[in-house]
Design a protein around this motif. Sequence first.
Motif, PDB file in Angstrom:
ATOM      1  N   UNK A 187      18.079 -31.666  63.020  1.00 54.49           N
ATOM      2  CA  UNK A 187      18.777 -30.831  63.999  1.00 54.49           C
ATOM      3  C   UNK A 187      19.274 -31.704  65.147  1.00 54.49           C
ATOM      4  N   UNK A 188      20.583 -31.649  65.405  1.00 56.00           N
ATOM      5  CA  UNK A 188      21.168 -32.423  66.498  1.00 56.00           C
ATOM      6  C   UNK A 188      22.287 -31.622  67.154  1.00 56.00           C
ATOM      7  N   UNK A 189      22.460 -31.825  68.461  1.00 56.49           N
ATOM      8  CA  UNK A 189      23.568 -31.208  69.170  1.00 56.49           C
ATOM      9  C   UNK A 189      24.868 -31.932  68.821  1.00 56.49           C
ATOM     10  N   UNK A 190      25.910 -31.180  68.474  1.00 59.50           N
ATOM     11  CA  UNK A 190      27.246 -31.733  68.261  1.00 59.50           C
ATOM     12  C   UNK A 190      28.032 -31.693  69.577  1.00 59.50           C
ATOM     13  N   UNK A 193      27.506 -26.292  72.738  1.00 59.33           N
ATOM     14  CA  UNK A 193      27.177 -25.000  72.118  1.00 59.33           C
ATOM     15  C   UNK A 193      27.172 -25.039  70.596  1.00 59.33           C
ATOM     16  N   UNK A 194      27.097 -26.229  70.027  1.00 65.72           N
ATOM     17  CA  UNK A 194      27.085 -26.327  68.562  1.00 65.72           C
ATOM     18  C   UNK A 194      26.043 -27.318  68.068  1.00 65.72           C
ATOM     19  N   UNK A 195      25.237 -26.845  67.112  1.00 65.23           N
ATOM     20  CA  UNK A 195      24.222 -27.667  66.471  1.00 65.23           C
ATOM     21  C   UNK A 195      24.655 -28.050  65.065  1.00 65.23           C
ATOM     22  N   UNK A 196      24.194 -29.219  64.635  1.00 63.23           N
ATOM     23  CA  UNK A 196      24.289 -29.609  63.226  1.00 63.23           C
ATOM     24  C   UNK A 196      22.881 -29.494  62.665  1.00 63.23           C
ATOM     25  N   UNK A 197      22.710 -28.652  61.631  1.00 65.04           N
ATOM     26  CA  UNK A 197      21.386 -28.424  61.044  1.00 65.04           C
ATOM     27  C   UNK A 197      21.437 -28.732  59.549  1.00 65.04           C
TER      28      UNK A 197
END
Length: 248
Positions: A187-190, A193-197
């Motif tokens: 899980x990382x912040x892109x 307001x958007x995460x990459x999971x």
Amino acid sequence: MTDSIRLSKRMSELGICSRREADEWIERGWVRVDGQIISQLGTKIHPDQKITIEKKAQSEQAKKVTILINKPMGFVSGQAEDGHKPAVTLVNEKTRWTADKTEEHFHPRQLKSLVPAGRLDIDSVGLLVLTQDGRVAKRLIGEETEVEKEYLVRVRHTLPGKLPDEKLKQLRHGLKLDGKPLLPAKVNWQNDDQLRIVLQEGKKRQIRRMCEAVGLKVVGLKRVRIGKVKLGDLPPGQWRYLHPDEKF
């Protein structure tokens, strides 16, 4: 034999085909064990015995197709429910992506037994796999699958301020659903307001429930990759065949 196992189950374990396909082939006399044709359903064998399939089975399996579709919002993955259409209804000659370079020709018979290999919620979009091939389904949704699924997840904070680091760590590992621990996730912040999971499992509405547990509300979810296969430039509502060289 104390270690005996149903032939159809053993064929599935070996990745030869699905159990349903195995039962069909056994009934048709297309399966041999140590060179002997087995046509009795429920037959048990020893795991060390050699299983081979007839050319008719190999030919039938080669005709099975796997389709990649960019599912839009408002379509369900599988059976029609609550008036919503299943994603398979989008598969026809007109909606095939013009950039699909595979030599496969579309025929309505390819829609028979074309089932989703994994879920994508009605309010989620992106890469959905539809397949006739039990081997593909087992690879993607079997109990022992290790195939990654990557999502871009737009979220809204339900609590004041930014998400604390310990909550982000919880998303990666430490949460439970239905009383069972979840496997580690990437899980990382892109952006703000958007995460990459990235997950290796797919419990019902898993990402939405994970986010809710740490004070985030999912407002948009898009699956962009399954294993090594990417959504890429495939337009929403269109589909293409899995290329022979592509592997999940």
